[in-house]
Design a protein around this motif. Structure first.
Motif, PDB file in Angstrom:
ATOM      1  N   ASP A 423       1.027  -1.166  -0.123  1.00  0.00           N
ATOM      2  CA  ASP A 423      -0.148   0.128  -0.048  1.00  0.00           C
ATOM      3  C   ASP A 423       0.952   1.389   0.011  1.00  0.00           C
ATOM      4  O   ASP A 423       0.466   2.095  -0.745  1.00  0.00           O
ATOM      5  CB  ASP A 423      -0.843   0.043   1.287  1.00  0.00           C
ATOM      6  CG  ASP A 423      -2.076  -1.031   1.022  1.00  0.00           C
ATOM      7  OD1 ASP A 423      -2.807  -1.253   2.193  1.00  0.00           O
ATOM      8  OD2 ASP A 423      -2.360  -1.587  -0.001  1.00  0.00           O
ATOM      9  N   THR A 442      -4.203   6.766  -3.442  1.00  0.00           N
ATOM     10  CA  THR A 442      -4.605   5.335  -4.333  1.00  0.00           C
ATOM     11  C   THR A 442      -4.622   5.746  -5.552  1.00  0.00           C
ATOM     12  O   THR A 442      -4.880   4.845  -6.440  1.00  0.00           O
ATOM     13  CB  THR A 442      -5.977   4.816  -3.711  1.00  0.00           C
ATOM     14  OG1 THR A 442      -6.920   5.799  -3.686  1.00  0.00           O
ATOM     15  CG2 THR A 442      -5.781   4.265  -2.210  1.00  0.00           C
ATOM     16  N   PRO A 528      -5.521  -1.939  -2.760  1.00  0.00           N
ATOM     17  CA  PRO A 528      -6.113  -0.758  -2.022  1.00  0.00           C
ATOM     18  C   PRO A 528      -7.458  -0.173  -2.810  1.00  0.00           C
ATOM     19  O   PRO A 528      -8.260   0.564  -2.575  1.00  0.00           O
ATOM     20  CB  PRO A 528      -5.186   0.010  -1.830  1.00  0.00           C
ATOM     21  CG  PRO A 528      -4.094  -0.054  -2.912  1.00  0.00           C
ATOM     22  CD  PRO A 528      -4.190  -1.384  -3.326  1.00  0.00           C
TER      23      PRO A 528
END
Length: 537
Positions: A423, A442, A528
Motif C-alpha cells: 500500500d 490510491t 487498495p
C-alpha cells in the motif's frame, strides 16, 4: 466491553483499537475506528492459531465468503487482511446488546418481539446460505439486537457449503446446546443445521434457557442427540415454528424462506424490543464514549508548503522538502471508493522557544518595569529561529550518504502508521508531493497537492450524500450502508443496490483476463483500489 491490556496493539491495519468487544476460543473482537472516524469491529485470530495452516485456510475461506454475504440482518465486511502475520477482518460495528446479554438482564422476550427475532434470523440465514455459507455457530451470543432489528455476526467457524471440510477429522466445533444433532456427531452438515440452531435460539429468547440444557456439557450434547426438546414457556405462535426447526432429521426442517412464509408479514415498528434492551444499548453508548474519551489523540501532521514538521512527540523530526518533480509517466487512473475526508491544513507550527536562564531572568520575575525580561525573551526567540533555519538548511542539502532515500523514508513513515508495504509503495508512486502526510494516495493526481484537494471541498463525503439520499427515500440506515458498500457506482439511484458486489465484479473480470480464481482472490485483498486494472497485486 473490556479495556485493552498494555501488551495489546493500539492499531490493527489502518484501524485504531480502543477496547475488547468479546473473545472466544479462536479469536477476539476489538472496537476500532477507521481513518474517517467510523467505528468498526476488528476480529483477529488467536496467536497460537497463526501457525495452524488448517485454521488459516478456514479463516481465509471465511473472509472470502463473508464479503459475498450481504443483507439487512448481517454485518457487512469492510476490509480484511487474511494473509497478514496476524490475520484480521473488519466489519461494520453494530450498536446494541447480544441476545444472550439482553435475556440475562431483562428476562425473556415477549411473543411479538420473539416473532420479529425469528423473522430476522430467518432472513439472515437466507442471505448467508445464498452465498454458499453454513454459519455453524448460530447462538444467542452471535445475535445483536439493533434498534431496527436483529443482526447475525461471527462467521468465525463458517465454511463454504460446497468447499472441502477444512476442519480436522473428528473435531467438534460449535456451541453445545445450540448445535444440531448431526453437528454434535461430527457428521457432514447442510444449511438445515443452522435452522436447528435457530430453533434453539428462539427457545432461549422466550424462556431464558435452551431446549436441551443439561447438568453438564456432556449431558447437554446427549440431550441434543437423543432427548425431546423442553418447550415449556414458549408462546404458542413461536412454538409452532420451533417444533419444525428442531426436527431430528434435516430433511424435515423448513428452509429459511419457508419460515418467513410461516411467520407472515409483520407490522412495521420503531421499537422492536422491550425497554430493557434499549437501556442496555444506552449503557453501551456510554461505555464507548468513555473508552474514546480516554484514548489519546493521534499526532497531527501538517503540510504548509515548506519543510514539514511531524508533530509526534515521540519522533520530532524535520522532513526534507519535496524534490523536483521527476520525469515519469503517471500510472493510469484507477477509480475506486472515495477517500474519507481529511482535516484541512493546520497553521504552521511555531519554532521552539528556549527557556531563559533563571538567574538571568531574575529581574523580570521580580516584576521590575525596565523591560529586560522582554529583551531576553526576544533574543532567545531570534536564536531559536536561526537554529531552526540551520537545521532545515542542513537537511535540505541531502545529509550523509547513509541516510535513507526520500522513497525509503516515505514508506517507513507510512508503515509506521499501520499500512502494508505494498500500500505504501503504491501511495509513493501516486503522491505528487513525495511527502507522507498520514493518508494513502490510491490514484495519481498531477495537478493538485493533498491539501489543495481537501480545502476546495469541505462538504459532505460521497458516502454521506449517498446514505442521506437513500434514507430520504424511506430506507433504514443499515439498508443504505449495505447498499453503499456493494454499489460500485457509489451514486444513489433511488433503489437499493442488489447486483454484484465489488468483490464479485473484481474476481470475475480478473478471471476473464486468464488468471486463476485463487490468484484473483488474493489480489482483491491486496489491491487498495478494489478495482481490477488488468494487473495482479
Amino acid at each position: 466491553m473490556q479495556p485493552l491490556s498494555p501488551t495489546d496493539p493500539d492499531r490493527i491495519g489502518p484501524y485504531r483499537v480502543f477496547a475488547e468487544l468479546g473473545r472466544g476460543a479462536m479469536g477476539r473482537v476489538l472496537l476500532g475506528a477507521g481513518p474517517d472516524g467510523r467505528l468498526v469491529a476488528v476480529k483477529t485470530i488467536r496467536e497460537w492459531l497463526v501457525e495452524d495452516e488448517e485454521f488459516l485456510a478456514r479463516f481465509r475461506e471465511e473472509v472470502r465468503k463473508s464479503t459475498q454475504v450481504s443483507g439487512l440482518y448481517t454485518a457487512a465486511v469492510i476490509k480484511a487482511r487474511p494473509h497478514d502475520p496476524v490475520p484480521w477482518l473488519a466489519s461494520e460495528f453494530l450498536r446494541g446488546p447480544t441476545l444472550d446479554a439482553a435475556v440475562k438482564a431483562g428476562g425473556p422476550l415477549p411473543e411479538e418481539s420473539a416473532l420479529r427475532l425469528a423473522a430476522g434470523l430467518a432472513a439472515a440465514l437466507e442471505s448467508i446460505h445464498a452465498a454458499g455459507v453454513i454459519h455453524r455457530d448460530l447462538k444467542p451470543g452471535n445475535v445483536i439486537l439493533e434498534a431496527n432489528g436483529p443482526r447475525v455476526i461471527d462467521f468465525g467457524i463458517a465454511r463454504a457449503a460446497e468447499g472441502s471440510d477444512l476442519t480436522r477429522t473428528g473435531a467438534l466445533i460449535g456451541t453445545p446446546g445450540f448445535m444440531s444433532p448431526e453437528q454434535t456427531r461430527s457428521q457432514p452438515l447442510t444449511p438445515a443445521s443452522d435452522v436447528f440452531s435457530l430453533g434453539s435460539v428462539l427457545v432461549l429468547a422466550c424462556t431464558g434457557a435452551g431446549p436441551f440444557t443439561g447438568s453438564s456439557t456432556l449431558d447437554t450434547m446427549n440431550n441434543v442427540v437423543r432427548a425431546e426438546p423442553d418447550l415449556d414457556g414458549v408462546p404458542v405462535r413461536v412454538r409452532s415454528l420451533v417444533e419444525r426447526c428442531l426436527a431430528a432429521e434435516p430433511a424435515d426442517r423448513p428452509s429459511p424462506a419457508e419460515l418467513l412464509a410461516l411467520i407472515g408479514p409483520l407490522p412495521p415498528t420503531s421499537r422492536p424490543w422491550p425497554d430493557p434492551v434499549a437501556a442496555l444499548e444506552g449503557e453501551q453508548r456510554l461505555a464507548i464514549a468513555r473508552f474514546l474519551d480516554e484514548a489519546e489523540e493521534e499526532p497531527t501532521r501538517v503540510d504548509f508548503g515548506g519543510p514539514t514538521l511531524v508533530t509526534d512527540p515521540n519522533r520530532p523530526t524535520w522532513v526534507q522538502s519535496p524534490p523536483p518533480e521527476p520525469e515519469r509517466t503517471p500510472p493510469p487512473p484507477r477509480p475506486g471508493p472515495p477517500s474519507p475526508p481529511q482535516p484541512g491544513p493546520a497553521s504552521p507550527p511555531r519554532p521552539p522557544v528556549s527557556t531563559p536562564n533563571p538567574a538571568a531572568g531574575a529581574g523580570s520575575a521580580g516584576g521590575s518595569g525596565d523591560g529586560s525580561g522582554a529583551g531576553i525573551g526576544a533574543a532567545f526567540f531570534v536564536v531559536a529561529l536561526i537554529i531552526a533555519a540551520l537545521v532545515w538548511y542542513e537537511n535540505r542539502g541531502g545529509g550523509d550518504d547513509d541516510e535513507p532515500s526520500d522513497r525509503e523514508a516515505y514508506v517507513e513513515d507510512c508503515r509506521d502508521d499501520g499500512y502494508s508495504a505494498s500500500d505504501c509503495e503504491t501511495s509513493w508512486s501516486n503522491d505528487p508531493s513525495f511527502t507522507w502526510t498520514g493518508e494513502l494516495h490510491t490514484e495519481w493526481d498531477e495537478e493538485t497537492t493533498p491539501w489543495e484537494e481537501e480545502t476546495t471541498d469541505s462538504g459532505p463525503s460521497q458516502s454521506e450524500v449517498y446514505i442521506a439520499e437513500c434514507e430520504a427515500d424511506g430506507y433504514s440506515q443499515s439498508e443504505c450502508e449495505t447498499s453503499w458498500y456493494n454499489d460500485p457506482s457509489y451514486t444513489w439511484t433511488g433503489q437499493l443496490y442488489e447486483g454484484q458486489s465489488q468483490y464479485e465484479v473484481y474476481v470475475e473480470e480478473c478471471v476473464a483476463d486468464g488468471y486463476s480464481e485463487a490468484d484473483c482472490d488474493a489480489s482483491w485483498y491486496e489491491d487498495p483500489s478494489y478495482t481490477w486494472t488488468g494487473v495482479l497485486h
